[in-house]
Write a protein that holds these residues in place. Structure first.
Motif, PDB file in Angstrom:
ATOM      1  N   TYR A   1      31.849  42.029  42.511  1.00 55.32           N
ATOM      2  CA  TYR A   1      33.123  41.363  42.258  1.00 55.32           C
ATOM      3  C   TYR A   1      33.743  40.977  43.599  1.00 55.32           C
ATOM      4  O   TYR A   1      33.388  41.504  44.647  1.00 55.32           O
ATOM      5  N   SER A   2      34.663  40.023  43.541  1.00 53.79           N
ATOM      6  CA  SER A   2      35.468  39.691  44.721  1.00 53.79           C
ATOM      7  C   SER A   2      36.867  39.329  44.247  1.00 53.79           C
ATOM      8  O   SER A   2      37.047  38.888  43.110  1.00 53.79           O
ATOM      9  N   PHE A   3      37.835  39.535  45.105  1.00 58.76           N
ATOM     10  CA  PHE A   3      39.219  39.209  44.801  1.00 58.76           C
ATOM     11  C   PHE A   3      40.005  39.219  46.097  1.00 58.76           C
ATOM     12  O   PHE A   3      39.502  39.607  47.148  1.00 58.76           O
ATOM     13  N   ASN A   4      41.242  38.762  46.010  1.00 54.61           N
ATOM     14  CA  ASN A   4      42.113  38.752  47.186  1.00 54.61           C
ATOM     15  C   ASN A   4      42.824  40.097  47.316  1.00 54.61           C
ATOM     16  O   ASN A   4      43.238  40.683  46.319  1.00 54.61           O
ATOM     17  N   ILE A   5      42.981  40.521  48.580  1.00 57.30           N
ATOM     18  CA  ILE A   5      43.743  41.725  48.889  1.00 57.30           C
ATOM     19  C   ILE A   5      44.763  41.375  49.963  1.00 57.30           C
ATOM     20  O   ILE A   5      44.619  40.380  50.674  1.00 57.30           O
ATOM     21  N   LEU A   6      45.777  42.200  50.066  1.00 55.40           N
ATOM     22  CA  LEU A   6      46.820  41.986  51.063  1.00 55.40           C
ATOM     23  C   LEU A   6      46.240  42.162  52.460  1.00 55.40           C
ATOM     24  O   LEU A   6      45.457  43.083  52.711  1.00 55.40           O
ATOM     25  N   ASN A   7      46.631  41.291  53.370  1.00 61.41           N
ATOM     26  CA  ASN A   7      46.094  41.273  54.728  1.00 61.41           C
ATOM     27  C   ASN A   7      46.343  42.577  55.489  1.00 61.41           C
ATOM     28  O   ASN A   7      45.505  43.002  56.271  1.00 61.41           O
ATOM     29  N   ASN A   8      47.490  43.224  55.289  1.00 62.86           N
ATOM     30  CA  ASN A   8      47.808  44.418  56.072  1.00 62.86           C
ATOM     31  C   ASN A   8      47.402  45.724  55.383  1.00 62.86           C
ATOM     32  O   ASN A   8      47.955  46.775  55.654  1.00 62.86           O
ATOM     33  N   THR A   9      46.400  45.645  54.501  1.00 64.96           N
ATOM     34  CA  THR A   9      45.839  46.847  53.897  1.00 64.96           C
ATOM     35  C   THR A   9      44.488  47.122  54.545  1.00 64.96           C
ATOM     36  O   THR A   9      43.918  46.261  55.212  1.00 64.96           O
ATOM     37  N   SER A  10      43.981  48.317  54.334  1.00 65.15           N
ATOM     38  CA  SER A  10      42.624  48.620  54.802  1.00 65.15           C
ATOM     39  C   SER A  10      41.785  48.998  53.595  1.00 65.15           C
ATOM     40  O   SER A  10      42.283  49.580  52.634  1.00 65.15           O
ATOM     41  N   VAL A  11      40.513  48.663  53.655  1.00 61.70           N
ATOM     42  CA  VAL A  11      39.610  48.918  52.539  1.00 61.70           C
ATOM     43  C   VAL A  11      38.600  49.982  52.962  1.00 61.70           C
ATOM     44  O   VAL A  11      37.949  49.855  53.994  1.00 61.70           O
ATOM     45  N   ILE A  12      38.506  51.015  52.152  1.00 62.79           N
ATOM     46  CA  ILE A  12      37.529  52.075  52.368  1.00 62.79           C
ATOM     47  C   ILE A  12      36.362  51.825  51.416  1.00 62.79           C
ATOM     48  O   ILE A  12      36.547  51.733  50.204  1.00 62.79           O
ATOM     49  N   ASP A  13      35.180  51.702  51.989  1.00 58.50           N
ATOM     50  CA  ASP A  13      33.965  51.453  51.233  1.00 58.50           C
ATOM     51  C   ASP A  13      33.488  52.775  50.627  1.00 58.50           C
ATOM     52  O   ASP A  13      33.212  53.730  51.346  1.00 58.50           O
ATOM     53  N   GLU A  14      33.419  52.839  49.311  1.00 57.71           N
ATOM     54  CA  GLU A  14      32.976  54.046  48.618  1.00 57.71           C
ATOM     55  C   GLU A  14      31.616  53.769  47.980  1.00 57.71           C
ATOM     56  O   GLU A  14      31.176  52.624  47.888  1.00 57.71           O
ATOM     57  N   LYS A  15      30.949  54.823  47.534  1.00 53.86           N
ATOM     58  CA  LYS A  15      29.653  54.629  46.883  1.00 53.86           C
ATOM     59  C   LYS A  15      29.832  54.059  45.475  1.00 53.86           C
ATOM     60  O   LYS A  15      30.939  54.049  44.944  1.00 53.86           O
ATOM     61  N   ASN A  16      28.746  53.603  44.879  1.00 51.01           N
ATOM     62  CA  ASN A  16      28.707  53.056  43.510  1.00 51.01           C
ATOM     63  C   ASN A  16      29.571  51.812  43.336  1.00 51.01           C
ATOM     64  O   ASN A  16      30.101  51.577  42.260  1.00 51.01           O
ATOM     65  N   ASN A  17      29.752  51.029  44.396  1.00 52.69           N
ATOM     66  CA  ASN A  17      30.564  49.809  44.376  1.00 52.69           C
ATOM     67  C   ASN A  17      32.037  50.090  44.151  1.00 52.69           C
ATOM     68  O   ASN A  17      32.783  49.228  43.702  1.00 52.69           O
TER      69      ASN A  17
ATOM     70  N   ILE B   1      50.443  37.974  52.885  1.00 51.78           N
ATOM     71  CA  ILE B   1      49.353  37.062  53.227  1.00 51.78           C
ATOM     72  C   ILE B   1      48.084  37.712  52.683  1.00 51.78           C
ATOM     73  O   ILE B   1      47.791  38.869  52.987  1.00 51.78           O
ATOM     74  N   TYR B   2      47.349  36.973  51.872  1.00 53.82           N
ATOM     75  CA  TYR B   2      46.167  37.532  51.227  1.00 53.82           C
ATOM     76  C   TYR B   2      44.896  37.028  51.884  1.00 53.82           C
ATOM     77  O   TYR B   2      44.851  35.937  52.453  1.00 53.82           O
ATOM     78  N   LYS B   3      43.854  37.852  51.790  1.00 56.20           N
ATOM     79  CA  LYS B   3      42.521  37.478  52.257  1.00 56.20           C
ATOM     80  C   LYS B   3      41.524  37.938  51.204  1.00 56.20           C
ATOM     81  O   LYS B   3      41.832  38.791  50.363  1.00 56.20           O
ATOM     82  N   ASN B   4      40.321  37.395  51.259  1.00 57.91           N
ATOM     83  CA  ASN B   4      39.301  37.778  50.303  1.00 57.91           C
ATOM     84  C   ASN B   4      38.698  39.115  50.720  1.00 57.91           C
ATOM     85  O   ASN B   4      38.593  39.408  51.915  1.00 57.91           O
ATOM     86  N   LEU B   5      38.306  39.913  49.742  1.00 54.74           N
ATOM     87  CA  LEU B   5      37.645  41.184  49.997  1.00 54.74           C
ATOM     88  C   LEU B   5      36.425  40.923  50.863  1.00 54.74           C
ATOM     89  O   LEU B   5      35.591  40.090  50.533  1.00 54.74           O
ATOM     90  N   GLU B   6      36.314  41.629  51.989  1.00 51.09           N
ATOM     91  CA  GLU B   6      35.276  41.332  52.973  1.00 51.09           C
ATOM     92  C   GLU B   6      33.970  42.076  52.768  1.00 51.09           C
ATOM     93  O   GLU B   6      32.989  41.769  53.430  1.00 51.09           O
ATOM     94  N   ILE B   7      33.939  43.072  51.904  1.00 52.53           N
ATOM     95  CA  ILE B   7      32.680  43.774  51.667  1.00 52.53           C
ATOM     96  C   ILE B   7      32.064  43.267  50.369  1.00 52.53           C
ATOM     97  O   ILE B   7      32.764  42.916  49.422  1.00 52.53           O
TER      98      ILE B   7
ATOM     99  N   GLU C   1      47.757  39.669  41.875  1.00 53.25           N
ATOM    100  CA  GLU C   1      46.943  38.744  42.685  1.00 53.25           C
ATOM    101  C   GLU C   1      45.466  39.114  42.583  1.00 53.25           C
ATOM    102  O   GLU C   1      44.611  38.242  42.442  1.00 53.25           O
ATOM    103  N   LEU C   2      45.164  40.399  42.640  1.00 55.76           N
ATOM    104  CA  LEU C   2      43.788  40.877  42.520  1.00 55.76           C
ATOM    105  C   LEU C   2      43.187  40.424  41.191  1.00 55.76           C
ATOM    106  O   LEU C   2      42.090  39.866  41.160  1.00 55.76           O
ATOM    107  N   ILE C   3      43.897  40.644  40.099  1.00 51.66           N
ATOM    108  CA  ILE C   3      43.389  40.286  38.773  1.00 51.66           C
ATOM    109  C   ILE C   3      43.240  38.772  38.635  1.00 51.66           C
ATOM    110  O   ILE C   3      42.231  38.279  38.123  1.00 51.66           O
ATOM    111  N   GLU C   4      44.212  38.017  39.121  1.00 45.75           N
ATOM    112  CA  GLU C   4      44.180  36.569  38.967  1.00 45.75           C
ATOM    113  C   GLU C   4      43.126  35.891  39.834  1.00 45.75           C
ATOM    114  O   GLU C   4      42.655  34.802  39.510  1.00 45.75           O
ATOM    115  N   THR C   5      42.711  36.526  40.930  1.00 43.96           N
ATOM    116  CA  THR C   5      41.702  35.929  41.811  1.00 43.96           C
ATOM    117  C   THR C   5      40.328  36.566  41.645  1.00 43.96           C
ATOM    118  O   THR C   5      39.392  36.196  42.346  1.00 43.96           O
ATOM    119  N   LEU C   6      40.206  37.490  40.707  1.00 42.62           N
ATOM    120  CA  LEU C   6      38.938  38.200  40.488  1.00 42.62           C
ATOM    121  C   LEU C   6      37.836  37.231  40.060  1.00 42.62           C
ATOM    122  O   LEU C   6      38.038  36.390  39.192  1.00 42.62           O
TER     123      LEU C   6
END
Length: 183
Positions: free
Chosen positions: A46-62, A36-42, A174-179
């Motif tokens: 750029y924006s793209f879809n990521i897998l729902n059960n992953t976690s995203v770590i916000d790093e510097k420089n985007n 199940i995919y969701k849109n990148l929340e930060i 999925e990330l590349i196709e929804t970028l």
């Protein structure tokens, strides 16, 4: 002496009733959750879809890191603005891919072109015991450049991690196709 010979013969004859066979190789029975995919929340350029059960770590420089805790893996994504340096960015990205050629059995490129969304890039599948089995780069060729690499937090053993690589490869596609570029 004759009794001893008879005893050895009978022992060998009677003890060999069944052939000894090696155990068959076992195969892993891995079950992964339904995707199940969701849109990148930060917010990023750029924006793209990521897998729902992953976690995203916000790093510097985007930059971001997409973590797969259950698989002990991550996709490290770096962002660089294009400032009349697209050729250098592409060369650097390809150098990082082919740095794995020492351990790789094969490097399989796949190109992506979506002129409508201005998404142009390549995905590299690196077979063998390389540190990163999937790498990609994507650009709009004028303002934005993204490079991504899949890493597992374990010693590379391609046969063992292949099911997980295939599972995450779908997410990278999925990330590349929804970028979509935000600027």
């Amino acid at each position: 002496m004759r009794n001893l010979f008879l005893l050895i013969f009978l022992t060998l004859f009677l003890s060999c009733k069944e052939d000894v066979l090696p155990k068959p190789k076992a195969y892993l029975s891995l079950e992964y959750p339904k995707k199940i995919y969701k849109n990148l929340e930060i917010y990023r350029p750029y924006s793209f879809n990521i897998l729902n059960n992953t976690s995203v770590i916000d790093e510097k420089n985007n930059w971001i890191t997409i973590k797969y805790p259950a698989l002990k893996a991550s996709i490290d994504i770096t962002y660089r603005p294009v400032e009349n340096n697209l050729k250098e960015l592409l060369t650097e990205a390809e150098k990082l891919v082919y740095k794995h050629a020492v351990k790789a059995e094969q490097i399989i490129p796949k190109d992506f072109v979506n002129p409508k969304k201005r998404v142009f890039g390549s995905l590299y599948e690196i077979t063998g015991n390389a540190a990163s089995n999937l790498q990609f780069h994507v650009t709009d060729s004028t303002n934005n450049f993204i490079k991504g690499s899949l890493y597992f937090y374990t010693k590379p053993n391609y046969d063992s991690i292949l099911p997980a690589v295939d599972y995450i490869k779908t997410d990278i596609l999925e990330l590349i196709e929804t970028l979509e570029w935000q600027n």
